[in-house]
Design an enzyme around this catalytic site. Structure first.
Site, short mmCIF file in Angstrom:
data_model
loop_
_atom_site.label_atom_id
_atom_site.label_comp_id
_atom_site.label_asym_id
_atom_site.label_seq_id
_atom_site.Cartn_x
_atom_site.Cartn_y
_atom_site.Cartn_z
N HIS A 79 6.65 -0.16 -3.22
CA HIS A 79 5.22 -0.13 -2.91
C HIS A 79 5.09 0.41 -1.48
O HIS A 79 6.00 0.21 -0.65
CB HIS A 79 4.71 -1.57 -2.99
CG HIS A 79 3.24 -1.75 -2.83
ND1 HIS A 79 2.61 -1.70 -1.61
CD2 HIS A 79 2.27 -2.00 -3.74
CE1 HIS A 79 1.31 -1.92 -1.78
NE2 HIS A 79 1.08 -2.10 -3.06
N ASP B 125 10.99 -7.79 -0.80
CA ASP B 125 9.55 -7.78 -0.99
C ASP B 125 9.28 -8.52 -2.29
O ASP B 125 9.44 -7.99 -3.38
CB ASP B 125 9.07 -6.33 -1.06
CG ASP B 125 7.62 -6.23 -1.51
OD1 ASP B 125 6.97 -7.28 -1.71
OD2 ASP B 125 7.13 -5.10 -1.68
N GLN C 274 5.72 -9.12 -6.14
CA GLN C 274 5.61 -9.21 -7.60
C GLN C 274 6.55 -10.28 -8.17
O GLN C 274 6.27 -10.84 -9.22
CB GLN C 274 5.93 -7.86 -8.25
CG GLN C 274 4.96 -6.74 -7.91
CD GLN C 274 3.55 -6.99 -8.44
OE1 GLN C 274 3.34 -7.76 -9.38
NE2 GLN C 274 2.56 -6.35 -7.84
N LYS D 30 -1.58 -13.01 -5.50
CA LYS D 30 -1.01 -12.59 -6.79
C LYS D 30 -0.45 -13.79 -7.55
O LYS D 30 0.17 -13.65 -8.58
CB LYS D 30 0.10 -11.57 -6.55
CG LYS D 30 -0.40 -10.24 -5.99
CD LYS D 30 0.73 -9.23 -5.92
CE LYS D 30 0.47 -8.11 -4.93
NZ LYS D 30 -0.43 -7.08 -5.42
N CYS E 233 -0.19 2.47 -5.22
CA CYS E 233 0.42 2.41 -3.88
C CYS E 233 1.91 2.69 -3.95
O CYS E 233 2.72 2.02 -3.29
CB CYS E 233 0.18 1.07 -3.20
SG CYS E 233 -1.55 0.73 -2.92
N1 PLP Z 1 4.76 -5.13 -2.55
C1 PLP Z 1 4.49 -4.98 -3.85
C2 PLP Z 1 5.62 -4.76 -4.81
C3 PLP Z 1 3.18 -5.07 -4.31
O1 PLP Z 1 2.91 -4.92 -5.60
C4 PLP Z 1 2.15 -5.30 -3.36
C5 PLP Z 1 0.73 -5.35 -3.78
O2 PLP Z 1 0.37 -4.77 -4.80
C6 PLP Z 1 2.48 -5.44 -2.02
C7 PLP Z 1 3.80 -5.36 -1.65
C8 PLP Z 1 1.46 -5.67 -0.97
O3 PLP Z 1 0.87 -6.91 -1.12
P1 PLP Z 1 -0.41 -7.29 -0.23
O4 PLP Z 1 -1.41 -6.18 -0.47
O5 PLP Z 1 -0.86 -8.59 -0.78
O6 PLP Z 1 0.04 -7.37 1.18
#
Ligand code: PLP
Length: 407
Positions: free
Chosen positions: A120, A197, A200, A223, A363
């Site tokens: 992401h 990260d 998910q 999430k 993203c």
């Molecule tokens: N990493 C992954 C794999 C994601 O799917 C997302 C959000 O869709 C994020 C990071 C970023 O999360 P946040 O927007 O809550 O900071």
């Protein structure tokens, strides 16, 4: 068949009073149960005051409740101590804190930062910027033909020059869960700072940092049935000691003179300013909710729904799934395209059937370039989804195919 009692679970989510809603976009943000909404409303109405400041009872009790959530998060993640838990705005902020507060000070030209080709932007752009600032090189663990990572060159990628290895716990596009154990072991071997990260992963699977093998993990509450505006950075105490704050101001200091200041103990030194207090209460309630259902049960439910969906989607003409087509090492996120119908058009038709899916680049633009599509539609599952949701998706897709004349 799905293992959870979705009738009881859906009754907890006011949004599903709309019986026609088939919500398949939890990878973007999950719906919120009454328990979370009410915990936040009750705290805001009767328990609220700023934390760490007042000598009066309301503030003392708000501080205790805020800190109790830190304890709850520590237990939820299997952390050794609540001091390993830093409240941040979300996964994005957690990663940026690590990139600035650790990476900027320690990386030198030609050091390496390793990510995967399925990150992401939140776990990519901060490292691009760090590489630009320090002269370090950003390199990628490649994606294989099977939409899983190709680890054949891992030894060459993760070597003595590698200082940071930051990897997604689960792709938000493909659903792929990488072999974290192998990647994190390679990072450990060379002493690199390893970061997962978990945006998910954490809402969908049991994650225990005492056995994960990473130096740090981030996730976002929104999430995982919780509110927006709060997330968690967990890191090993040695790594937190190495980390510099990147925001300065109230609450994060120990002493301040006219020209100098010293920092509060960890983790407060990373939480400058008034924190997301009501949101923290919501995160605590979300953890209670998820724990009551059981993280392994949620993971099993996701797997069953994914199996059902992969089967059903496999029968839809002209539909192409971008991601592993078996349930091995993957979560409940399925990206797809249908002939040459633009995913936004597809999502609009699905919406007319009450089916809410995401369409776009999710993203993850570099990943979509590898997949050779500008966008996909994406269905993602959580603890409240049912096979009826997937049946509705399939029916709506067939309708879309007919409307656009591709089936
Ligand atoms: N990493 C992954 C794999 C994601 O799917 C997302 C959000 O869709 C994020 C990071 C970023 O999360 P946040 O927007 O809550 O900071």
């Amino acid at each position: 068949m799905p293992l959870l009692d979705t009738t009881a679970i859906r009754a907890d989510f006011p949004v599903f009073e709309d019986r026609g809603l088939h919500f398949l976009d939890s990878a973007a943000s999950s719906q919120k149960p009454r328990q979370v909404i009410e915990a936040m409303a009750d705290f805001a109405a009767h328990g609220y005051a700023n934390v760490n400041r007042g000598a009066y009872r309301l503030s003392v009790s708000a501080t205790e409740r805020y800190e109790a959530v830190r304890d709850k998060v520590a237990a939820f993640l299997g952390a050794g101590s609540s001091d390993e838990i830093v409240f941040v705005r979300g996964a994005t902020t957690g990663i940026n804190l690590l990139a600035h507060g650790w990476g900027s000070l320690r990386l030198r030209p030609d050091d390496r930062i390793i990510v995967t080709e399925m990150e992401h932007h939140a776990n990519l752009v901060p490292w691009q910027m760090l590489a630009r600032r320090t002269g370090a090189r950003l390199e990628f663990i490649p994606l294989g033909e099977d939409h899983r990572l190709d680890l054949s060159g891992l030894d060459r990628l993760i070597d003595e020059d590698t200082k940071i290895v930051a990897v997604t716990g689960m792709s938000n596009v493909l659903g792929t869960i990488p072999p974290l154990d192998v990647i994190l072991a390679a990072a450990r071997e060379v002493g690199a700072f390893s970061i997962v990260d978990g945006a998910q992963l954490v809402p969908h699977q049991p994650v225990d940092v005492s056995t994960l093998g990473a130096d740090a993990l981030v996730f976002s509450a929104h999430k995982m049935c919780g509110p927006t505006g709060i997330g968690v950075l967990w890191a090993r105490p040695e790594r937190l000691e190495e980390l510099e704050p990147i925001e300065y101001g109230g609450d994060m200091i120990s002493t301040v003179t006219r020209y100098t200041a010293t920092w509060a103990p960890i983790p407060q030194r990373f939480e400058a300013g008034t924190p997301p207090i009501i949101e923290a209460i919501g995160l605590g309630a979300a953890i209670d909710y998820v724990e009551k259902i059981g993280r392994q049960a949620i993971a099993d439910h996701d797997t069953e729904l994914t199996r059902y969906a992969l089967d059903a989607l496999g029968d839809v003409p002209e539909l192409r799934i971008h991601g592993p087509v078996d349930t091995e090492s993957r979560g409940g996120v399925i990206s797809f395209t249908m002939a040459d119908i633009h995913p936004h058009d597809l999502a609009t038709i699905l919406d007319q059937h009450g089916v809410a899916v995401r369409a776009g680049h999710h993203c993850a633009k570099p990943l979509l370039e590898i997949l050779e599509v500008p966008a996909t539609a994406r269905a993602s599952f959580y603890l409240y989804n049912t096979t009826e949701d997937i049946d509705a998706l399939v029916e709506a897709l067939r309708d879309a195919g007919e409307i656009f004349g591709v089936i």
